[in-house]
Design a protein around this motif. Structure first.
Motif, PDB file in Angstrom:
ATOM      1  N   ALA A 156      17.961   5.197  49.310  1.00 23.25           N
ATOM      2  CA  ALA A 156      17.481   3.880  49.755  1.00 23.25           C
ATOM      3  C   ALA A 156      17.223   2.946  48.577  1.00 23.25           C
ATOM      4  O   ALA A 156      17.442   1.727  48.673  1.00 23.25           O
ATOM      5  CB  ALA A 156      16.205   4.051  50.579  1.00 23.25           C
ATOM      6  N   PHE A 157      16.783   3.502  47.462  1.00 27.75           N
ATOM      7  CA  PHE A 157      16.504   2.678  46.274  1.00 27.75           C
ATOM      8  C   PHE A 157      17.696   2.617  45.326  1.00 27.75           C
ATOM      9  O   PHE A 157      17.593   2.061  44.229  1.00 27.75           O
ATOM     10  CB  PHE A 157      15.291   3.231  45.519  1.00 27.75           C
ATOM     11  CG  PHE A 157      13.977   2.874  46.159  1.00 27.75           C
ATOM     12  CD1 PHE A 157      13.366   1.668  45.888  1.00 27.75           C
ATOM     13  CD2 PHE A 157      13.376   3.748  47.045  1.00 27.75           C
ATOM     14  CE1 PHE A 157      12.152   1.334  46.483  1.00 27.75           C
ATOM     15  CE2 PHE A 157      12.166   3.440  47.639  1.00 27.75           C
ATOM     16  CZ  PHE A 157      11.544   2.225  47.373  1.00 27.75           C
ATOM     17  N   GLY A 158      18.827   3.161  45.737  1.00 27.89           N
ATOM     18  CA  GLY A 158      20.032   3.104  44.926  1.00 27.89           C
ATOM     19  C   GLY A 158      20.012   4.017  43.718  1.00 27.89           C
ATOM     20  O   GLY A 158      20.817   3.849  42.794  1.00 27.89           O
ATOM     21  N   LEU A 159      19.121   4.993  43.707  1.00 29.05           N
ATOM     22  CA  LEU A 159      19.013   5.905  42.571  1.00 29.05           C
ATOM     23  C   LEU A 159      19.868   7.150  42.742  1.00 29.05           C
ATOM     24  O   LEU A 159      20.177   7.840  41.766  1.00 29.05           O
ATOM     25  CB  LEU A 159      17.544   6.317  42.372  1.00 29.05           C
ATOM     26  CG  LEU A 159      16.559   5.161  42.104  1.00 29.05           C
ATOM     27  CD1 LEU A 159      15.132   5.690  42.079  1.00 29.05           C
ATOM     28  CD2 LEU A 159      16.911   4.468  40.797  1.00 29.05           C
ATOM     29  N   LEU A 160      20.249   7.453  43.981  1.00 31.12           N
ATOM     30  CA  LEU A 160      21.058   8.632  44.269  1.00 31.12           C
ATOM     31  C   LEU A 160      22.248   8.240  45.132  1.00 31.12           C
ATOM     32  O   LEU A 160      22.197   7.248  45.880  1.00 31.12           O
ATOM     33  CB  LEU A 160      20.224   9.693  45.005  1.00 31.12           C
ATOM     34  CG  LEU A 160      19.044  10.314  44.242  1.00 31.12           C
ATOM     35  CD1 LEU A 160      18.252  11.234  45.155  1.00 31.12           C
ATOM     36  CD2 LEU A 160      19.529  11.083  43.016  1.00 31.12           C
ATOM     37  N   ALA A 161      23.287   9.043  45.037  1.00 32.47           N
ATOM     38  CA  ALA A 161      24.468   8.808  45.857  1.00 32.47           C
ATOM     39  C   ALA A 161      24.304   9.482  47.218  1.00 32.47           C
ATOM     40  O   ALA A 161      23.627  10.515  47.324  1.00 32.47           O
ATOM     41  CB  ALA A 161      25.713   9.359  45.150  1.00 32.47           C
TER      42      ALA A 161
END
Length: 589
Positions: free
Chosen positions: A360-365
């Motif tokens: 959701a925070f764009g830190l993981l794929a």
């Protein structure tokens, strides 16, 4: 004829005691019994859920979309009442004696377990899990399997280490049968019960796990299976989130273990009678289940739903918090069972919530959702149970992908290091610590507690009255007669030791400085132990009291000397016994 019969009996006893092939056959049989017991317990529990809680056929409790609230409360509270009353009756009958589990049996009792006690544990696990408490059946699995191993080993007259191996075989077969994983079962036997892996124990424990899995499959026709999405082809190992997830899992695992202890303490402070505690605990758990049926049971069905259709983060966190509370309250209030399956489910929830938050925070794929759920499952369970290899094997068996071993191990290592740093115990060893037992695993330390001071002491040591005049003492004890003399008072109580050389040196002083009796020359007045003291308590006293000799006395009030133990002899005996145990462990007998 009598000579032939006596010789045959001796040969038979030696065969039963020493035959390596017989040990292997016994291990396979015990493992199969453990696996069969695990599958039957699981089937009985599922049947109870279907009949008592109205579940559809083959639907897992924690996978149910909804439950009748009034019926659920009545069943869990009623189950708590049965557990409480049977616990009360058992404690009155057994007069407060503790039930020995497989880890304690291996560590302290040479593998000796009570079959009657184990049957009681199995029964209570079935009642607790069957009523819907937030516990797994693993406590019953390993208790029953271990008891089979202990009984067979003692019946065959096997040596101490062989009995321990058979206890591990029973537990390994039970875990293998319960989770459909021979690798995990064997690792559990090595890590949790024996506390070590050796070539000598490889064959019996591994064969027992294989037979346990096969027996469970033959009885029920299915095993512990989860529909886990395959590892994405473009998945690349990212160690940072895996390590962070392992640390988070460890922290939550400590919260769970502390929660069990806090619940037990709260019920003790409340002064509620022991039979009423599971009733109140069951009521709280049933109320928590209003947040979702996934709070109840072992969590197997809940894991299936987590992997099949990812939940919203808010739902994952709600069920995670409620499940931790429900599991802690269930165990802490008196329901009996295990945290193995519950820890797996909690880990899956933790991993899924962690991964979805990162996405959701764009830190993981997005392709990291599935792998991190599996890593969380393995890490959380390793933190609580304390069996890293077991959880690593279980992760790859559940995922059916060998590539999961690297991320699973990375998360497990991070979790184990964190738990060791901030807590220091797994759930099993933490329970021993609370009881005052210094048991850190299944390694055999019982022999040190079975070796008593009366077996180590030298009898007939020279004595002298503490008020004897120094001149008289010098005449009775020349320099070459001995090194140290034990001094007693007029009632025969130990007063301390006197060094003969020191006494002769004092006698050579001028009359103004020379003591009139030997009492001022006495040292180590507290250097004594009871004849019932054990080797593990005797050894630290030499350094703590700064003495080379300990008097062995009959009682603390009379302190009549029965003998003495020298530090050199005690250390030599300890080293000899240690070498003997190592030889047994690595040679298989």
């Amino acid at each position: 004829m009598n000579r032939v019969s006596t010789g045959y009996r001796r040969f038979l006893r030696r065969l039963l005691r020493e035959s390596r092939l017989l040990l292997i056959a016994a291990a396979a049989s015990v493992g199969a019994l453990g696996g069969a017991l695990a599958s039957l317990m699981a089937a009985i529990t599922q049947g109870l859920h279907e009949k008592l809680l109205g579940l559809p056929l083959h639907m897992r409790l924690s996978a149910a979309p909804f439950l009748d609230q009034q019926r659920t409360i009545a069943i869990i509270v009623g189950g708590g009442l049965i557990v409480g009353l049977t616990t009360l009756l058992w404690k009155r009958w057994k007069a407060g004696s503790e039930i020995v589990d497989p880890i304690e049996a291996s560590a302290l009792h040479g593998g000796r377990m009570s079959f009657r006690d184990s049957f009681f544990v199995v029964s209570q696990c079935l009642i607790s899990a069957g009523a819907g408490a937030s516990v797994g059946l693993e406590g019953g699995y390993t208790q029953g399997g271990g008891a089979f191993g202990s009984k067979v080993g003692l019946w065959l007259g096997r040596r101490r280490n062989d009995v321990r191996i058979l206890v591990a075989c029973g537990a390994a077969g039970a875990i293998a049968g319960a989770f459909n994983s021979a690798f995990a079962g064997a690792a559990y036997g090595f890590e949790m019960i024996l506390g070590a892996y050796t070539v000598a124990t490889l064959a019996p424990v591994t064969l027992a796990a294989i037979c346990g899995a096969a027996a469970a499959h033959a009885l029920t026709g299915h095993g512990y299976e989860l529909s886990v999405p395959p590892l994405p082809a473009d998945y690349a190992l990212n160690p940072v989130p895996i390590i962070l997830l392992g640390i988070l899992s460890a922290l939550l695992g400590v919260v769970l273990m502390r929660g069990v202890t806090a619940t037990e303490q709260a019920f003790r402070v409340s002064r509620l009678p022991i039979w009423l505690r599971p009733v109140f605990g069951g009521l709280i758990v049933a109320l928590l289940a209003m947040l979702g049926p996934q709070v109840l049971g072992s969590g197997h069905g809940g894991m299936e739903t987590v992997f099949a259709s990812p939940w919203a983060v808010a739902t994952l966190l709600t069920i995670l918090a409620a499940k931790i509370a429900a599991s802690a309250i269930s165990i802490g209030s008196g329901f009996r069972g295990g945290l193995f399956s519950a820890s797996l489910f909690l880990g899956a929830l933790t991993g899924a919530a962690f991964a979805q938050t990162g996405v959701a925070f764009g830190l993981l794929a997005p392709n990291e959702l599935g792998p991190l759920s599996i890593v969380g499952m393995a890490s959380f369970a390793a933190a609580v149970i304390g069996a890293p290899a077991t959880m690593a094997f279980l992760a790859i068996d559940i995922a059916r992908q060998l590539d999961m071993i690297v991320p699973a191990l990375l998360g497990i290592v991070a979790a184990m290091l964190t738990v060791h740093r901030i807590f220091g115990f797994s759930f099993a060893t933490w329970r021993f610590h609370l009881r005052g037992e210094e048991v850190l695993g299944g390694q055999d330390i019982g022999w040190a507690r079975e070796t008593k001071a009366r077996q180590l002491m030298r009898k007939g040591i020279p004595l002298a009255n503490a008020d004897m005049p120094l001149a008289e003492f010098i005449k009775l004890h020349p320099l070459a007669s001995a090194k140290i003399i034990a001094a007693i008072d007029s009632q025969g109580a130990f007063q301390g030791f006197i060094d003969i050389a020191t006494a002769h040196g004092a006698a050579s002083l001028n009359p103004a400085e020379c003591p009139s009796s030997i009492r001022p020359l006495l040292t180590a007045s507290t250097a004594y132990v009871l004849y019932t003291a054990t080797l593990d308590t005797v050894l630290p006293l030499f350094e703590a009291l700064e003495t080379e000799m300990l008097a062995v006395v009959d009682a603390p009030d009379t302190r009549r000397i029965l003998g003495a133990i020298s530090e050199d002899y005690a250390l030599r005996m300890y080293q000899q016994q240690l070498e003997l145990r190592h030889r047994e462990l690595f040679s298989g007998g």
